[in-house]
Design a protein around this motif. Structure first.
Motif, PDB file in Angstrom:
ATOM      1  N   VAL A   4      16.021   5.530 -46.952  1.00  0.00           N
ATOM      2  CA  VAL A   4      14.627   5.181 -47.145  1.00  0.00           C
ATOM      3  C   VAL A   4      14.315   5.856 -48.648  1.00  0.00           C
ATOM      4  N   ASN A  58      17.331   9.734 -44.597  1.00  0.00           N
ATOM      5  CA  ASN A  58      16.924   9.367 -43.271  1.00  0.00           C
ATOM      6  C   ASN A  58      15.409   9.713 -43.358  1.00  0.00           C
ATOM      7  N   GLU A  59      14.555   9.321 -42.554  1.00  0.00           N
ATOM      8  CA  GLU A  59      13.028   9.903 -42.662  1.00  0.00           C
ATOM      9  C   GLU A  59      12.699  11.007 -42.517  1.00  0.00           C
ATOM     10  N   ARG A  62      13.128  12.380 -46.130  1.00  0.00           N
ATOM     11  CA  ARG A  62      11.693  11.877 -46.834  1.00  0.00           C
ATOM     12  C   ARG A  62      10.496  12.609 -46.461  1.00  0.00           C
ATOM     13  N   GLN A  63      10.305  13.029 -45.197  1.00  0.00           N
ATOM     14  CA  GLN A  63       9.233  13.778 -45.041  1.00  0.00           C
ATOM     15  C   GLN A  63       9.288  15.437 -45.192  1.00  0.00           C
ATOM     16  N   LYS A  90       6.260   3.965 -49.467  1.00  0.00           N
ATOM     17  CA  LYS A  90       7.416   4.341 -48.825  1.00  0.00           C
ATOM     18  C   LYS A  90       8.278   2.794 -48.702  1.00  0.00           C
ATOM     19  N   ASP A  92      12.021   1.070 -47.683  1.00  0.00           N
ATOM     20  CA  ASP A  92      13.290   0.904 -46.903  1.00  0.00           C
ATOM     21  C   ASP A  92      14.603   0.534 -48.026  1.00  0.00           C
TER      22      ASP A  92
END
Length: 99
Positions: A4, A58-59, A62-63, A90, A92
């Motif tokens: 991501v 991974n998410e 990113r968070q 955002k 992918d």
């Protein structure tokens, strides 16, 4: 492996271009302390257009970045430096080559 990413478009206010460039350069040491930020780039796209591109495994990574120091600094400085709010997209990652 990165899966991501974020792509953030920044338009500097007239006369604030050097400050935006300085801000982007100052972000590098901050993201170096983020283990899940696999790749991070501060970019100049034109005379007053800039961007940030970063990628994560991974998410969760990113968070964590979105909740981190660079994002907080960007949101705090945006009204003074930018002609309009940053556009945060955002994405992918479909393919990547990293060192």
């Amino acid at each position: 492996m990165v899966t991501v990413a974020l792509y953030v478009v920044l338009q500097a206010k007239p006369g604030k271009e050097e400050e935006v460039e300085s801000f982007l350069r100052s972000g590098l040491p901050l993201v170096e302390g983020e283990p899940a930020t696999t790749a991070w780039f501060g970019l100049r796209l034109g005379p007053s257009m800039y961007a940030i591109f970063d990628a994560f495994p991974n998410e969760a990574g990113r968070q964590a970045h979105l909740a981190g120091k660079v994002a907080a600094a960007l949101l705090a400085k945006a009204p003074d430096l930018l002609a309009k709010p940053p556009v945060i997209e955002k994405a992918d990652v479909l393919a990547a080559k990293l060192p």
